[in-house]
Design a protein around this motif. Structure first.
Motif, PDB file in Angstrom:
ATOM      1  N   UNK A 151       0.827  -1.212   0.000  1.00 51.65           N
ATOM      2  CA  UNK A 151       0.000   0.000   0.000  1.00 51.65           C
ATOM      3  C   UNK A 151       0.860   1.261   0.000  1.00 51.65           C
ATOM      4  N   UNK A 152       2.017   1.188   0.634  1.00 54.90           N
ATOM      5  CA  UNK A 152       2.900   2.353   0.709  1.00 54.90           C
ATOM      6  C   UNK A 152       3.688   2.598  -0.574  1.00 54.90           C
ATOM      7  N   UNK A 153       3.718   1.621  -1.464  1.00 53.82           N
ATOM      8  CA  UNK A 153       4.544   1.756  -2.657  1.00 53.82           C
ATOM      9  C   UNK A 153       4.017   2.794  -3.639  1.00 53.82           C
ATOM     10  N   UNK A 154       2.724   3.107  -3.557  1.00 60.51           N
ATOM     11  CA  UNK A 154       2.135   4.084  -4.462  1.00 60.51           C
ATOM     12  C   UNK A 154       1.180   4.973  -3.682  1.00 60.51           C
ATOM     13  N   UNK A 155       0.907   6.154  -4.248  1.00 61.89           N
ATOM     14  CA  UNK A 155      -0.072   7.042  -3.622  1.00 61.89           C
ATOM     15  C   UNK A 155      -1.437   6.852  -4.272  1.00 61.89           C
ATOM     16  N   UNK A 156      -1.809   5.609  -4.455  1.00 61.83           N
ATOM     17  CA  UNK A 156      -3.151   5.346  -4.952  1.00 61.83           C
ATOM     18  C   UNK A 156      -3.703   4.190  -4.145  1.00 61.83           C
ATOM     19  N   UNK A 157      -5.005   4.135  -4.097  1.00 64.40           N
ATOM     20  CA  UNK A 157      -5.644   3.066  -3.351  1.00 64.40           C
ATOM     21  C   UNK A 157      -5.627   1.794  -4.191  1.00 64.40           C
ATOM     22  N   UNK A 158      -5.483   0.663  -3.519  1.00 64.31           N
ATOM     23  CA  UNK A 158      -5.473  -0.628  -4.192  1.00 64.31           C
ATOM     24  C   UNK A 158      -6.631  -1.480  -3.703  1.00 64.31           C
ATOM     25  N   UNK A 159      -7.255  -2.188  -4.613  1.00 64.89           N
ATOM     26  CA  UNK A 159      -8.303  -3.118  -4.242  1.00 64.89           C
ATOM     27  C   UNK A 159      -7.707  -4.367  -3.612  1.00 64.89           C
ATOM     28  N   UNK A 160      -8.531  -5.105  -2.896  1.00 60.75           N
ATOM     29  CA  UNK A 160      -8.066  -6.319  -2.228  1.00 60.75           C
ATOM     30  C   UNK A 160      -7.493  -7.320  -3.228  1.00 60.75           C
ATOM     31  N   UNK A 161      -8.085  -7.409  -4.412  1.00 62.62           N
ATOM     32  CA  UNK A 161      -7.574  -8.371  -5.393  1.00 62.62           C
ATOM     33  C   UNK A 161      -6.247  -7.924  -5.992  1.00 62.62           C
ATOM     34  N   UNK A 162      -6.027  -6.603  -6.100  1.00 64.19           N
ATOM     35  CA  UNK A 162      -4.714  -6.115  -6.531  1.00 64.19           C
ATOM     36  C   UNK A 162      -3.657  -6.523  -5.516  1.00 64.19           C
ATOM     37  N   UNK A 163      -3.988  -6.342  -4.235  1.00 62.12           N
ATOM     38  CA  UNK A 163      -3.068  -6.732  -3.164  1.00 62.12           C
ATOM     39  C   UNK A 163      -2.847  -8.241  -3.196  1.00 62.12           C
ATOM     40  N   UNK A 164      -3.929  -8.997  -3.365  1.00 64.44           N
ATOM     41  CA  UNK A 164      -3.827 -10.460  -3.393  1.00 64.44           C
ATOM     42  C   UNK A 164      -2.924 -10.932  -4.533  1.00 64.44           C
ATOM     43  N   UNK A 165      -3.035 -10.317  -5.705  1.00 64.67           N
ATOM     44  CA  UNK A 165      -2.184 -10.707  -6.837  1.00 64.67           C
ATOM     45  C   UNK A 165      -0.708 -10.505  -6.503  1.00 64.67           C
ATOM     46  N   UNK A 166      -0.406  -9.381  -5.850  1.00 68.21           N
ATOM     47  CA  UNK A 166       0.989  -9.118  -5.457  1.00 68.21           C
ATOM     48  C   UNK A 166       1.449 -10.146  -4.433  1.00 68.21           C
ATOM     49  N   UNK A 167       0.596 -10.438  -3.457  1.00 68.51           N
ATOM     50  CA  UNK A 167       0.957 -11.416  -2.436  1.00 68.51           C
ATOM     51  C   UNK A 167       1.197 -12.790  -3.050  1.00 68.51           C
ATOM     52  N   UNK A 168       0.304 -13.190  -3.946  1.00 70.20           N
ATOM     53  CA  UNK A 168       0.430 -14.504  -4.580  1.00 70.20           C
ATOM     54  C   UNK A 168       1.724 -14.594  -5.390  1.00 70.20           C
ATOM     55  N   UNK A 169       2.052 -13.531  -6.106  1.00 68.00           N
ATOM     56  CA  UNK A 169       3.270 -13.520  -6.911  1.00 68.00           C
ATOM     57  C   UNK A 169       4.517 -13.625  -6.041  1.00 68.00           C
ATOM     58  N   UNK A 170       4.386 -13.214  -4.782  1.00 65.59           N
ATOM     59  CA  UNK A 170       5.527 -13.236  -3.859  1.00 65.59           C
ATOM     60  C   UNK A 170       5.494 -14.451  -2.933  1.00 65.59           C
ATOM     61  N   UNK A 171       4.555 -15.373  -3.180  1.00 68.41           N
ATOM     62  CA  UNK A 171       4.525 -16.613  -2.432  1.00 68.41           C
ATOM     63  C   UNK A 171       3.775 -16.572  -1.106  1.00 68.41           C
ATOM     64  N   UNK A 172       2.934 -15.572  -0.897  1.00 67.52           N
ATOM     65  CA  UNK A 172       2.183 -15.471   0.355  1.00 67.52           C
ATOM     66  C   UNK A 172       0.837 -16.192   0.297  1.00 67.52           C
ATOM     67  N   UNK A 173       0.483 -16.765  -0.807  1.00 74.27           N
ATOM     68  CA  UNK A 173      -0.805 -17.452  -0.935  1.00 74.27           C
ATOM     69  C   UNK A 173      -1.721 -16.701  -1.865  1.00 74.27           C
ATOM     70  N   UNK A 174      -2.710 -17.422  -2.405  1.00 67.19           N
ATOM     71  CA  UNK A 174      -3.592 -16.791  -3.386  1.00 67.19           C
ATOM     72  C   UNK A 174      -5.066 -16.880  -3.014  1.00 67.19           C
ATOM     73  N   UNK A 175      -5.369 -17.098  -1.761  1.00 64.97           N
ATOM     74  CA  UNK A 175      -6.760 -17.155  -1.312  1.00 64.97           C
ATOM     75  C   UNK A 175      -7.202 -15.772  -0.831  1.00 64.97           C
TER      76      UNK A 175
END
Length: 173
Positions: A60-84
């Motif tokens: 969330x801190x990487x940009x000055x724009x709001x992100x949806x939960x699925x945008x966050x989830x995609x980043x997490x999944x790409x980094x190995x944190x899970x995709x649920x």
């Protein structure tokens, strides 16, 4: 917590005018400062910034724009944190409940709080073109709202004020 530094880098985490949040600046400086304050706040509240919660806040801190939960989830999944979806939603809920992020209702999205640990309820300035979000001081707006509500016999207990418009970059384009 005090937030002191030279405003020449236009850090939106400062108490400087909101237009600086839309200016070009060294964002890593304000992101690092907000993260340090968030960690201290979580520790003081006895809350635990787990690796996934910490990473969501960093995202969330990487940009000055709001992100949806699925945008966050995609980043997490790409980094190995899970995709649920619950992975992202639980972390986002934790951040909002602990004053480390705000929910931007107009965008159905989330933005990092730029003033963690400070008693504030900002007005959110949302650019309708680029979705960048800035927190602006809301005391005068909230005072006017309370006066208007009191005139109708209404007591405001909670409000979320969002203004839609154009940031300086999009207005100039």
């Amino acid at each position: 917590m005090a937030h002191e530094h030279d405003h020449s880098d236009a850090c939106p985490g400062c108490a400087a005018p909101p237009q600086v949040a839309f200016a070009q600046h060294d964002h890593s400086h304000c992101a690092d400062d907000v993260m340090a304050r968030a960690e201290a706040l979580a520790l003081a509240q006895g809350a635990r910034l787990t690796p996934v919660r910490r990473r969501v806040l960093e995202i969330l801190l990487e940009e000055h724009r709001a992100l949806g939960a699925y945008d966050v989830l995609q980043r997490l999944a790409a980094e190995g944190f899970g995709n649920q979806p619950p992975v992202a939603y639980r972390a986002l809920d934790f951040l909002v409940e602990n004053g480390l992020a705000h929910r931007i209702r107009r965008l159905n999205a989330f933005a990092a709080c730029m003033h963690p640990g400070e008693d504030h309820a900002p007005v959110f300035l949302i650019c309708r073109e680029c979705n960048h979000v800035a927190e602006a001081p809301a005391a005068p707006v909230r005072a006017a709202l309370e006066v208007a509500a009191a005139g109708l016999g209404f007591t405001v207990e909670r409000s979320n004020i969002e203004a839609l418009g154009l940031c300086p970059a999009c207005r100039g384009a």
